[in-house]
Design a protein around this motif. Sequence first.
Motif, short mmCIF file in Angstrom:
data_model
loop_
_atom_site.label_atom_id
_atom_site.label_comp_id
_atom_site.label_asym_id
_atom_site.label_seq_id
_atom_site.Cartn_x
_atom_site.Cartn_y
_atom_site.Cartn_z
N LEU A 145 0.81 -1.22 0.00
CA LEU A 145 0.00 0.00 0.00
C LEU A 145 0.84 1.27 0.00
N ASP A 146 2.14 1.13 0.29
CA ASP A 146 3.03 2.29 0.44
C ASP A 146 2.46 3.25 1.48
N GLN A 147 2.04 2.69 2.60
CA GLN A 147 1.46 3.45 3.71
C GLN A 147 2.01 2.90 5.02
N GLU A 148 2.04 3.75 6.03
CA GLU A 148 2.46 3.29 7.35
C GLU A 148 1.23 2.81 8.15
N ILE A 149 1.45 1.83 9.00
CA ILE A 149 0.40 1.35 9.89
C ILE A 149 0.37 2.24 11.13
N THR A 150 -0.82 2.74 11.45
CA THR A 150 -0.95 3.71 12.54
C THR A 150 -1.57 3.15 13.81
N ALA A 151 -2.31 2.02 13.70
CA ALA A 151 -2.96 1.45 14.89
C ALA A 151 -3.23 -0.03 14.64
N VAL A 152 -3.30 -0.78 15.74
CA VAL A 152 -3.53 -2.23 15.69
C VAL A 152 -4.60 -2.61 16.70
N THR A 153 -5.51 -3.49 16.27
CA THR A 153 -6.51 -4.09 17.15
C THR A 153 -6.45 -5.61 16.96
N VAL A 154 -6.57 -6.34 18.06
CA VAL A 154 -6.54 -7.80 17.98
C VAL A 154 -7.81 -8.37 18.61
N LEU A 155 -8.53 -9.18 17.84
CA LEU A 155 -9.76 -9.83 18.31
C LEU A 155 -9.53 -11.33 18.35
N ARG A 156 -10.24 -12.00 19.28
CA ARG A 156 -10.02 -13.43 19.44
C ARG A 156 -11.34 -14.19 19.51
N PRO A 157 -11.57 -15.12 18.59
CA PRO A 157 -12.71 -16.02 18.77
C PRO A 157 -12.38 -17.04 19.85
N LYS A 158 -13.32 -17.89 20.15
CA LYS A 158 -13.02 -19.00 21.05
C LYS A 158 -11.93 -19.86 20.41
N ALA A 159 -10.93 -20.23 21.19
CA ALA A 159 -9.78 -20.95 20.65
C ALA A 159 -10.19 -22.27 20.00
N SER A 160 -9.48 -22.62 18.95
CA SER A 160 -9.69 -23.89 18.27
C SER A 160 -9.33 -25.05 19.19
N GLY A 161 -10.03 -26.16 19.01
CA GLY A 161 -9.67 -27.37 19.76
C GLY A 161 -8.32 -27.92 19.35
N ASN A 162 -7.80 -27.45 18.21
CA ASN A 162 -6.48 -27.89 17.76
C ASN A 162 -5.35 -27.07 18.37
N ALA A 163 -5.69 -25.94 19.00
CA ALA A 163 -4.65 -25.04 19.52
C ALA A 163 -3.95 -25.67 20.71
N PRO A 164 -2.63 -25.52 20.80
CA PRO A 164 -1.91 -26.01 21.97
C PRO A 164 -2.42 -25.33 23.23
N GLU A 165 -2.29 -25.99 24.34
CA GLU A 165 -2.74 -25.43 25.61
C GLU A 165 -2.03 -24.11 25.89
N GLY A 166 -2.80 -23.10 26.23
CA GLY A 166 -2.23 -21.80 26.56
C GLY A 166 -2.10 -20.85 25.37
N LEU A 167 -2.40 -21.34 24.16
CA LEU A 167 -2.30 -20.49 22.97
C LEU A 167 -3.69 -20.15 22.47
N ASP A 168 -3.99 -18.86 22.39
CA ASP A 168 -5.29 -18.40 21.89
C ASP A 168 -5.23 -18.33 20.36
N ASP A 169 -5.59 -19.41 19.73
CA ASP A 169 -5.46 -19.52 18.28
C ASP A 169 -6.76 -20.05 17.69
N PRO A 170 -7.30 -19.43 16.63
CA PRO A 170 -6.74 -18.34 15.83
C PRO A 170 -7.03 -16.97 16.44
N GLN A 171 -6.48 -15.93 15.78
CA GLN A 171 -6.76 -14.55 16.16
C GLN A 171 -7.02 -13.72 14.90
N PHE A 172 -7.64 -12.57 15.09
CA PHE A 172 -8.01 -11.69 13.98
C PHE A 172 -7.40 -10.33 14.27
#
Length: 340
Positions: A188-215
């Motif tokens: 995009l030839d643009q700088e990133i100015t802000a970040v937001t992270v959202l999390r669904p309920k973790a997958s049953g495949n995710a290792p213990e302690g890892l909130d995966d996936p994320q958005f």
Amino acid sequence: MTQQGTLGVAVIGTGRMGADHVRRINDVISGARVAAVVDIDAERVKAIAGGIEGCAAYTDPAQAMADPGVDAVLIASPGPAHEAALLAAFEQDLPVLCEKPLTPDAASALRVLEAEQKLGHRRVQVGFMRRYDREYLKLKALLASGELGRPLMLHNRHRNASVLPGFTNAMLINDSVVHEMDVTRWLLDQEITAVTVLRPKASGNAPEGLDDPQFVIFETDGGALVDVEINVSCGFGYQVQAEAVCESGTARIGDIHDLLVNTAGRWGGTIAPDFVERFEDAYDRQVQAWVDATRRGEVTGPSTWDGYAAAAVCEAGVRAQAEGHRVEVELIDRPALYGS
């Protein structure tokens, strides 16, 4: 180093990526040779050097850089060791290809940025290899042409079959989403100015302690919105996809179907198992481009500024992830050495 000369490269770090780069320089690309290998494991580097004619083995990066046969440095050691290696390379005024991250945090990246500016010229190319992937290059060219109008949104998917034990939530940002941070800024030839992270309920495949996936959502200074699905325990393979939504159309990459098979009432192809296979050609092209530019006396590709910017966005991303709210990115003004 003249155009006619063969570039003598010291490879620092001989783990998975470093060993692959040794193979790449030795067997795949042209114009360079492995002049030295460096690792804290003395027996490992002796074994590697023993199989390469004229290659020296070192446990100290600074000693390797002082070797008269070394013209350039490829840093593939763990991130926390990068700052010291980069500063040592600056003392010798050696060109460097540094695997990401430039350094693990914005403060140390800023120190490297300031040290390079004191040299008065660029010395570092950062290893954001997606910029050398054929599909990403096509998307970049299309967006730059203006044919589709202004980019409004960029959708990214980044999926791994699984991760090694000990993979953390912060590593989702620092080790994985960092690639989308860089390609967003580049495409995009643009700088990133802000970040937001959202999390669904973790997958049953995710290792213990890892909130995966994320958005993950980026805002840019050009008014674009960018999302990243990071999913490192999908179970079925490695996928990287991107779709640009513009004023006059859309463009998507990552749906690789080199071979489609129809048999027994089913059709389909294969999915790469990991990033090394998926981006093998991009790694080859990246290192060849670095070698070619260095032999011409030039420095091209992702700069120290790009490494610093990625580190700053990562810090905002990790905070957004941990604190559960939108976090603005803190960047210094871009120095003149790195363009406007």
